[in-house]
Design a protein around this motif. Structure first.
Motif, short mmCIF file in Angstrom:
data_model
loop_
_atom_site.label_atom_id
_atom_site.label_comp_id
_atom_site.label_asym_id
_atom_site.label_seq_id
_atom_site.Cartn_x
_atom_site.Cartn_y
_atom_site.Cartn_z
N ARG A 189 0.82 -1.21 0.00
CA ARG A 189 0.00 0.00 0.00
C ARG A 189 0.86 1.26 0.00
O ARG A 189 0.51 2.26 -0.63
CB ARG A 189 -0.96 -0.04 1.18
N ILE A 242 -6.81 8.36 2.91
CA ILE A 242 -7.00 7.12 3.67
C ILE A 242 -6.75 7.39 5.15
O ILE A 242 -7.51 6.95 6.02
CB ILE A 242 -6.06 6.01 3.15
N MET A 243 -5.70 8.17 5.44
CA MET A 243 -5.36 8.41 6.84
C MET A 243 -6.40 9.31 7.52
O MET A 243 -6.78 9.07 8.67
CB MET A 243 -3.94 8.98 6.96
N THR A 270 -9.33 7.06 8.11
CA THR A 270 -9.05 6.10 9.17
C THR A 270 -9.15 6.79 10.53
O THR A 270 -9.74 6.26 11.48
CB THR A 270 -7.64 5.50 8.99
N TYR A 271 -8.62 8.01 10.57
CA TYR A 271 -8.67 8.78 11.81
C TYR A 271 -10.13 9.09 12.19
O TYR A 271 -10.56 8.87 13.32
CB TYR A 271 -7.87 10.07 11.61
N VAL A 280 0.12 10.14 13.85
CA VAL A 280 0.17 9.80 12.42
C VAL A 280 0.65 8.37 12.26
O VAL A 280 0.11 7.60 11.46
CB VAL A 280 1.10 10.78 11.66
N VAL A 303 -2.23 6.04 13.04
CA VAL A 303 -3.22 6.00 11.96
C VAL A 303 -2.66 5.21 10.77
O VAL A 303 -3.36 4.39 10.17
CB VAL A 303 -3.62 7.43 11.54
N LEU A 341 -2.93 1.60 11.48
CA LEU A 341 -4.31 1.13 11.33
C LEU A 341 -4.69 0.99 9.86
O LEU A 341 -5.45 0.11 9.47
CB LEU A 341 -5.28 2.11 12.01
N ALA A 342 -4.16 1.90 9.03
CA ALA A 342 -4.49 1.90 7.60
C ALA A 342 -3.56 0.98 6.81
O ALA A 342 -3.67 0.91 5.59
CB ALA A 342 -4.42 3.32 7.05
#
Lengths: 495, 95
Positions: free
Chosen positions: A351, A363-364, A367-368, B8, B11, B14-15
């Motif tokens: 990714r 995406i971040m 996701t947050y 960051v 996250v 997680l991603a």
């Protein structure tokens, strides 16, 4: 001899019917033009062999009297639509080489109607962008240039930048696009063509690479309103394979263009007069108002009080859905794989190297916004504000039939501008995002040029399922604006 | 609200995105700006407002419980980076 690449679709269909030329001839003319306009980088994948085969089949079909809605018309397909046997990249490295074994419902409809595919056109990566500068396959160049002698390459807008550039540069007669927050309307405005995003649910999303599923909607690019109506007609329709596809009859959009707009109520939302709006944008908006008034419409002032919250709402909802949708790119089932020491590291490396910066940012953010402890504060909050934005429109439609606004806050900007700050880029969509959040049909029609000779568009927003009035008002603007300008290099070829 | 480097990194984990130190710092600034931008939603009174999940007023459909698809294993795995005897192949996950 007729210029085979500078006709409208409707003119081409007439010429085909009269045997003035064949689909193979028009298609070959477009292939030649496409290959001589490669500096625009509009196409990711050119498919001349497929195009000529389809064109020959279409000519044979026509000879037997079997004539579809788009019979023999060469078009470009945004590289977000899965096309059987033809690489579909979504503008991303992670899907490089991905060759679907199935056809999207929208392109299936178009091919059944006789469309000929010239190739797959460039876009922002996963349709995330407003300038077509996030594509792994390079920037698309707007065929238009400023008339002040500065030779700067301009952005075609995004995310459907390749679609808009191709239609504007006469290297496709029309093109498909998708619009999540303005990705059809804004590039249509920047490239001086017409673009329509229908009501959410009008076109099937099946086989379109997903970005933000509650917002994504396919639509049509063409060089005039009638052609847009025709292409949309072919693309639209109920599809049981998409659970949000509307089981509603598709009206005859082309027939709907007949008739005038006398007595139609045009709403002018005061909140769209944003601070610092360039005077040229304000002037073109006023011209549009005057044209519609002259055509017999009634102008009504309306208010959409939550307009300023549309962009922040969008930039929670779209990234949240994107982070969820893009979880599927794991290097296992399709696309790029980068090996790691274990499965998790393989995911992370795949990714990291497959996605570009803007996609990773979204995406971040998503996701947050969806993560434990923040879900209510961001995602649910945004969904609540989304309802208020939608309610604003429904309230306004008690007083008017359609809304008229500018499409974008500026004309096309130079490549490289607006890139230092993501928020600055997001502001491009300030006029298009609200209608997307409410799922409403919207269209951009070229209305004039600015002092640098660059096209400016006006946007018409309609009630749910009322593309007909949107198209009719667009048609009225088109008649009054009488927009005949073409990108300079086309004028040179034509001269 | 500002996202620290460690936020960051969390996250990103997680991603499932591997990021470098430099990226964590850069994304930290950019993501903080975006979060600050969306924070203005706090001004909006949303008491008693139902969240809007779908704009279309369409009920989800039921269909006949019959087989409509399948038997396309070769198509399903055709684009896999690695496959074997009809399966997707991934690195070993159980020791």
């Amino acid at each position: 001899m007729t210029n085979l690449t500078n006709m409208t679709m409707v003119e081409a269909l007439k010429g085909l019917e009269n045997k003035d030329f064949t689909s193979v001839e028009i298609t070959q003319a477009h292939i030649d033009a496409m290959q001589s306009a490669r500096h625009l980088n509009a196409y990711i994948t050119e498919t001349p062999e497929i195009a000529l085969k389809q064109a020959a089949a279409s000519d044979a079909k026509r000879a037997k009297g079997d004539v579809g809605l788009l019979e023999g018309i060469p078009v470009a397909i945004k590289d977000l639509f899965c096309t059987k046997g033809v690489q579909t990249t979504a503008g991303s490295h992670i899907l490089e080489g991905f060759t679907p074994h199935y056809e999207s419902s929208v392109t299936t409809n178009m091919f059944a109607d006789g469309a000929v595919m010239l190739g797959k056109v460039n876009l922002d990566e996963f349709a995330m962008g407003s300038a077509n500068t996030t594509s792994y396959y390079g920037n698309v160049i707007n065929p238009w240039k400023r008339n002040n002698g500065d030779d700067a390459d301009l952005a075609p807008g995004g995310s459907s930048g390749g679609s808009a550039a191709a239609v504007s540069a006469r290297i496709a007669m029309a093109a498909t696009g998708t619009d999540t927050g303005g990705s059809i309307r804004q590039p249509a405005a920047f490239c001086g063509i017409t673009g329509i995003k229908p009501t959410y649910g009008r076109c099937s999303r099946w086989g379109i690479v997903a970005f933000s599923s509650s917002l994504d909607q396919a639509g049509a690019f063409a060089r005039n309103v009638e052609d847009s109506a025709l292409l949309l007609q072919s693309m639209a329709g109920f599809d049981p394979k998409d659970s949000t596809s509307a089981d509603l009859p598709v009206p005859d959009f082309v027939a709907g263009l007949k008739g005038d707009i006398k007595g139609l109520k045009i709403g002018i939302p005061k909140e769209y007069r944003v601070d610092g709006m360039p005077k040229e944008i304000e002037d073109i908006w006023q011209k549009g108002i005057d044209w519609l008034k002259d055509a017999g419409a009634e102008i009504v002032d309306v208010s959409l009080p939550h307009t300023k919250y549309a962009l922040p709402t969008y930039y929670i909802i779209a990234p949240a859905e994107c982070s969820s949708n893009l979880a599927r790119y794991d290097g296992v089932k399709f696309g790029l794989r980068v090996e790691g020491k274990d499965l998790t590291e393989s995911y992370e490396l795949t990714r990291a190297s497959g996605f570009g910066d803007e996609v990773k940012r979204r995406i971040m953010i998503g996701t947050y916004a969806l993560s434990s402890g923040y879900y209510d504060a961001y995602y649910i909050k945004a969904q609540k504000v989304r309802r208020l934005i939608s309610n604003d429109f429904m309230e306004a439609y008690k007083k008017c039939d359609v809304l008229l606004t500018p499409t974008a806050p500026s004309a096309a900007f130079a490549l490289g501008e607006n890139e230092d700050d993501p928020i600055k880029m997001y502001l491009n969509d300030v006029f298009t995002v609200p209608a997307s959040l409410a799922g409403l049909p919207g269209m951009s029609v070229p209305a004039g040029v600015d002092s640098l000779g660059l096209p400016l568009g006006l946007q018409i927003i309609g009630r749910p399922w009322d593309e007909e009035n949107v198209l009719r008002v667009g048609h009225a603007i088109e008649k009054s604006a009488n927009f005949k300008q073409m990108p300079q290099f086309i004028e040179k070829i034509a001269a | 609200m500002s996202l620290e480097k460690k936020d960051v990194e969390k996250v990103a984990r997680l991603a499932r995105l591997k990021i470098t130190d430099e990226e964590a710092t850069r994304y930290g600034t950019q993501l903080s700006n975006i979060i600050n931008f969306v924070e203005q939603l706090k001004e909006v009174d949303t008491d008693n407002v139902e969240p809007l999940a779908s704009v279309v007023d369409i009920k989800l459909r039921l269909r006949e419980d019959v087989v409509t698809d399948g038997g396309i294993q070769a198509d399903v795995i055709a684009n896999a980076p690695e496959s074997l005897e009809g399966f997707f192949v991934v690195p070993k996950v159980v020791e």
